[in-house]
Design an enzyme around this catalytic site. Structure first.
Site, PDB file in Angstrom:
ATOM      1  N   LYS A   1      72.130 -74.317 -93.437  1.00 24.79           N
ATOM      2  CA  LYS A   1      71.275 -74.128 -94.606  1.00 24.79           C
ATOM      3  C   LYS A   1      69.837 -74.537 -94.299  1.00 24.79           C
ATOM      4  O   LYS A   1      68.945 -73.760 -94.490  1.00 24.79           O
ATOM      5  CB  LYS A   1      71.808 -74.910 -95.799  1.00 24.79           C
TER       6      LYS A   1
ATOM      7  N   ASP B   1      77.170 -85.551 -99.075  1.00 28.05           N
ATOM      8  CA  ASP B   1      77.186 -84.217 -98.468  1.00 28.05           C
ATOM      9  C   ASP B   1      75.824 -83.584 -98.745  1.00 28.05           C
ATOM     10  O   ASP B   1      75.570 -83.096 -99.840  1.00 28.05           O
ATOM     11  CB  ASP B   1      78.316 -83.387 -99.086  1.00 28.05           C
TER      12      ASP B   1
ATOM     13  N   TRP C   1      81.260 -77.762-104.536  1.00 27.69           N
ATOM     14  CA  TRP C   1      81.459 -78.371-103.211  1.00 27.69           C
ATOM     15  C   TRP C   1      82.013 -79.782-103.307  1.00 27.69           C
ATOM     16  O   TRP C   1      82.893 -80.171-102.528  1.00 27.69           O
ATOM     17  CB  TRP C   1      80.163 -78.353-102.394  1.00 27.69           C
TER      18      TRP C   1
END
Ligand SMILES: *Cc1c(COP(=O)(O)O)cnc(C)c1O
Length: 361
Positions: free
Chosen positions: A197, A173, A102
Site C-alpha cells: 500500500k 496493523d 481488517w
C-alpha cells in the site's frame, strides 16, 4: 499513453521516479552486470542496500534504538498469525479492537491461538460512524497485548489518537497508513505493515518490534514467523524478498527527497480534504463517516443513485482514473490516495466527479 491515475487500494501505485529508477537499473544494478534480484542476499552489495533501506526507514519514522525492524514474507495476513504466535502465551488472553473488516479478520485468525476478547468500537451517531474513544475500550486486565488497526482500508475509518494501556503492549496493523503521517513509535509494542500500500510491491512485510517482546514465541512458531529468529539473523534466516526490499528502499529514498513524513503528511491532508469537501457540499455523493475518523488514505464515497455506479466507473476509466470501485463488502466507490498519489491525481478526480454530477443533472 495519456496520464493514468491508479486509485487501487493495493497493490497500489508507486512513485513515478521510483519506477523509472528501477527500470534504469533493472538489468545492471550498480555496474554489477546483474539485476538486484539476481544477487545473493548475503552479498556485500545487497547487504549494504538492505542496511541503507532499514536506516532510511528508521530515520523517516524516528524509530527508537530499542526496536528491531524486520523485513518479512507473508503480508498483513501472515502477521495475523505471527502476532499471537510471538506474543500470546499458551492459555493466555489478548484483546482485539474491531473497527472494520481488517481488524475483524485479524481477530478471527487470532482465535486459532487462544482466548480473544473482541471489542467492537464503531457505533453510529446521527447517521455517522464514529469510533468510541479508547478510554472506553474495555481491555482485559490480564491481556497479553491489544491489537488494533489504525486505518481500515476497506471501511475508510482511521483512528488518529494512539491508545495507551500502560504496560499492555499495543500492536498495530498499519498496512495502509504506515509513513502517511507522523507517529510516536515508542507508544507501540509491535507495528506491522504489508508493503503493497504505502511502501513498495507486495511480498514484503515490515515488522517493527520492541526488543523486550522478542523471545516469547511459542515453541511451535514456524521459524520464518519467529521475530527473534528474524531479528537475530538480520531478516535473513531464510531468503528475504530481495527485489521488494530494494524497491522499498527506493521508496524510502524518494520519501526523504520530498521532505519526509511531515511533508507528505500535509500533502495527504490536502488530498483527502479535497475529496471530502467536495462530497460534503454535494447532494449527489455521500460519505457516512464522522469527520474525525475519516481515512486520509482510503476515501470511500457513495453515489446517492447507486444505479449510476457502472456509468461512473466507465467514464472515470475512460479519463484515466482507475480502480475506483469500492470493496465488495461496502460497495460504492473508494479512492485510495497513498503517498505516491500526486495532488494532481486527486484534483483530476474531483474535477471528474463534478463533471459527472453536472452531466447527469
Ligand atoms: C491489505 C491489508 C491487509 C492484508 O494484507 P495481505 O498482505 O494481503 O495479507 C491487512 N491489513 C490491512 C489493514 C490491509 O490494508
Amino acid at each position: 499513453m495519456s496520464v493514468v491515475y491508479n486509485f487501487c487500494a493495493g497493490p497500489a501505485m508507486l512513485p513515478t521516479q521510483v519506477m523509472k529508477k528501477a527500470q534504469q537499473e533493472f538489468i545492471n544494478w550498480q555496474d554489477t552486470g546483474c539485476s538486484v534480484m539476481e544477487l545473493s542476499h548475503r552479498s556485500k552489495d545487497f547487504m549494504a542496500l538492505a542496511d541503507e533501506a532499514e536506516n532510511n526507514l528508521r530515520e523517516l519514522m524516528a524509530i527508537p534504538q530499542n526496536y528491531k525492524v524486520l523485513f518479512c514474507h507473508g503480508g498483513g495476513r501472515g502477521q495475523f498469525s505471527a502476532v499471537p504466535l510471538n506474543l500470546l502465551p499458551v492459555g493466555g488472553k489478548a484483546d482485539y479492537v474491531v473497527s472494520g473488516s481488517w481488524s475483524k479478520a485479524a481477530a478471527k485468525e487470532a482465535e486459532n491461538f487462544g482466548e480473544i476478547n473482541v471489542l467492537n468500537v464503531v457505533e453510529e451517531i446521527d447517521g455517522k460512524k464514529v469510533v468510541k474513544p479508547s478510554a472506553q475500550w474495555d481491555i482485559s486486565k490480564d491481556s497479553a497485548y491489544v491489537h488494533y488497526c489504525p486505518n481500515e482500508t476497506v471501511d475508510g475509518i482511521e483512528v488518529f489518537d494512539i491508545p495507551d494501556f500502560g504496560d499492555i503492549p499495543l500492536v498495530a496493523d498499519m498496512s495502509s497508513t504506515i509513513l502517511s503521517h507522523q507517529i510516536d513509535v515508542s507508544k507501540f509494542g509491535v507495528i506491522y505493515a504489508g508493503a503493497q500500500k504505502n511502501i513498495g510491491p507486495s511480498g514484503l512485510t515490515i515488522v517493527i518490534v520492541r526488543e523486550d517482546l522478542l523471545g516469547k514465541a511459542r515453541q511451535e512458531t514456524p521459524c520464518i514467523m519467529n521475530y527473534k529468529t528474524s531479528a537475530d539473523n538480520d531478516s535473513m534466516y531464510n531468503t528475504p524478498p530481495t527485489y521488494a526490499w530494494y524497491l522499498a528502499g527506493l521508496v524510502f529514498e524518494w520519501l526523504k527527497s520530498v521532505g519526509g513524513v511531515s511533508a507528505i503528511e500535509s500533502i495527504n491532508q490536502r488530498k483527502a480534504q479535497l475529496i471530502y469537501d467536495y462530497v460534503d457540499q454535494s447532494s449527489f455523493y455521500k460519505n457516512s463517516i464522522a469527520n474525525e475518523f475519516r481515512s486520509r488514505m482510503n476515501v470511500p464515497f457513495w453515489l446517492e443513485d447507486e444505479s449510476l455506479n457502472d456509468e461512473f466507473l466507465r467514464q472515470a476509466e475512460s479519463q484515466g482514473l482507475l480502480a475506483l470501485k469500492g470493496h465488495r463488502i461496502v460497495g460504492g466507490m473508494r479512492a485510495s490516495i497513498y503517498n505516491a498519489m500526486p495532488l494532481a491525481g486527486v484534483e483530476k478526480l474531483v474535477a471528474f466527479m463534478k463533471d459527472f454530477e453536472q452531466g447527469i443533472k
